[in-house]
Design a protein around this motif. Structure first.
Motif, PDB file in Angstrom:
ATOM      1  N   ARG A  54       0.789  -1.106  -0.023  1.00 55.54           N
ATOM      2  CA  ARG A  54       0.072   0.093  -0.040  1.00 55.54           C
ATOM      3  C   ARG A  54       0.882   1.057   0.133  1.00 55.54           C
ATOM      4  O   ARG A  54       0.457   2.179  -0.745  1.00 55.54           O
ATOM      5  CB  ARG A  54      -0.909  -0.027   1.484  1.00 55.54           C
ATOM      6  CG  ARG A  54      -1.576   1.201   1.483  1.00 55.54           C
ATOM      7  CD  ARG A  54      -2.633   1.281   2.642  1.00 55.54           C
ATOM      8  NE  ARG A  54      -3.101   2.400   2.848  1.00 55.54           N
ATOM      9  CZ  ARG A  54      -4.228   2.749   3.507  1.00 55.54           C
ATOM     10  NH1 ARG A  54      -4.834   1.609   3.888  1.00 55.54           N
ATOM     11  NH2 ARG A  54      -4.756   3.976   3.860  1.00 55.54           N
ATOM     12  N   ALA A  55       1.800   1.114   0.927  1.00 52.69           N
ATOM     13  CA  ALA A  55       2.905   2.292   0.852  1.00 52.69           C
ATOM     14  C   ALA A  55       3.552   2.492  -0.393  1.00 52.69           C
ATOM     15  O   ALA A  55       3.491   3.769  -0.892  1.00 52.69           O
ATOM     16  CB  ALA A  55       3.822   2.261   2.062  1.00 52.69           C
ATOM     17  N   GLN A  56       3.866   1.484  -1.008  1.00 58.80           N
ATOM     18  CA  GLN A  56       4.670   1.720  -2.403  1.00 58.80           C
ATOM     19  C   GLN A  56       3.632   2.037  -3.387  1.00 58.80           C
ATOM     20  O   GLN A  56       4.100   3.129  -4.210  1.00 58.80           O
ATOM     21  CB  GLN A  56       5.223   0.509  -2.639  1.00 58.80           C
ATOM     22  CG  GLN A  56       6.434   0.074  -1.658  1.00 58.80           C
ATOM     23  CD  GLN A  56       6.932  -1.266  -1.984  1.00 58.80           C
ATOM     24  OE1 GLN A  56       6.336  -2.297  -2.786  1.00 58.80           O
ATOM     25  NE2 GLN A  56       8.126  -1.809  -1.215  1.00 58.80           N
ATOM     26  N   GLU A  57       2.589   1.743  -3.552  1.00 60.27           N
ATOM     27  CA  GLU A  57       1.494   2.144  -4.408  1.00 60.27           C
ATOM     28  C   GLU A  57       1.270   3.628  -4.273  1.00 60.27           C
ATOM     29  O   GLU A  57       1.035   4.334  -5.310  1.00 60.27           O
ATOM     30  CB  GLU A  57       0.204   1.334  -4.085  1.00 60.27           C
ATOM     31  CG  GLU A  57       0.183  -0.025  -4.641  1.00 60.27           C
ATOM     32  CD  GLU A  57      -1.027  -0.875  -4.347  1.00 60.27           C
ATOM     33  OE1 GLU A  57      -1.945  -0.159  -3.785  1.00 60.27           O
ATOM     34  OE2 GLU A  57      -1.228  -1.996  -4.482  1.00 60.27           O
ATOM     35  N   GLN A  58       1.265   4.111  -3.100  1.00 54.33           N
ATOM     36  CA  GLN A  58       0.936   5.655  -2.839  1.00 54.33           C
ATOM     37  C   GLN A  58       1.979   6.733  -2.930  1.00 54.33           C
ATOM     38  O   GLN A  58       1.851   7.730  -3.391  1.00 54.33           O
ATOM     39  CB  GLN A  58       0.567   5.734  -1.391  1.00 54.33           C
ATOM     40  CG  GLN A  58      -0.894   5.266  -1.169  1.00 54.33           C
ATOM     41  CD  GLN A  58      -1.304   5.590   0.429  1.00 54.33           C
ATOM     42  OE1 GLN A  58      -0.438   5.796   1.097  1.00 54.33           O
ATOM     43  NE2 GLN A  58      -2.472   5.216   0.561  1.00 54.33           N
ATOM     44  N   ASN A  59       3.424   5.925  -3.167  1.00 56.20           N
ATOM     45  CA  ASN A  59       4.425   6.728  -3.597  1.00 56.20           C
ATOM     46  C   ASN A  59       4.839   6.681  -5.067  1.00 56.20           C
ATOM     47  O   ASN A  59       4.609   6.452  -6.066  1.00 56.20           O
ATOM     48  CB  ASN A  59       5.602   6.269  -2.822  1.00 56.20           C
ATOM     49  CG  ASN A  59       5.781   6.359  -1.227  1.00 56.20           C
ATOM     50  OD1 ASN A  59       5.104   7.588  -0.970  1.00 56.20           O
ATOM     51  ND2 ASN A  59       6.344   5.648  -0.524  1.00 56.20           N
TER      52      ASN A  59
END
Length: 120
Positions: free
Chosen positions: A115-120
């Motif tokens: 999720r964090a990587q998708e948002q970055n």
């Protein structure tokens, strides 16, 4: 989300208390229970209920569980809603501290990282 430990624990987390940085929106901690057992949880600051709550067993096992919660939170933004946060963490079935719970927590960590990587 990263955390800093408070010098004095709060009532809700009377053993150890950490607050999220930079705004102290979330608190994570361990609280003492009867018979030398501990509860581990996450709540909004000044909230009167846990958003995420686990029976942690003895102090050693609760510390391991606490580490998993902090590791998962590392990948989450401090602005996350209580609903979104509760959806990240698995539900604990009747004081379960088996490998199955930790497997579910490991999967939750992987989902939070994705999720964090998708948002970055």
């Amino acid at each position: 989300m990263t955390f800093t430990e408070l010098s004095e624990p709060i009532e809700a987390f009377d053993f150890r208390t950490f607050e999220s940085l930079p705004t102290a929106r979330w608190q994570v901690g361990m609280s003492r229970m009867l018979m030398g057992k501990y509860r581990v949880g996450i709540s909004l600051k000044d909230s009167h209920f846990y958003t995420v709550s686990y029976w942690g067993g003895d102090q050693d096992m609760a510390s391991v569980l606490f580490g998993f919660l902090m590791g998962i939170c590392f990948w989450l933004p401090e602005e996350i809603s209580p609903q979104e946060l509760s959806e990240v963490f698995p539900i604990q079935e009747d004081k379960d501290l088996s490998a199955n719970l930790f497997n579910h927590l490991s999967k939750a960590s992987a989902r939070a990282q994705s999720r964090a990587q998708e948002q970055n």
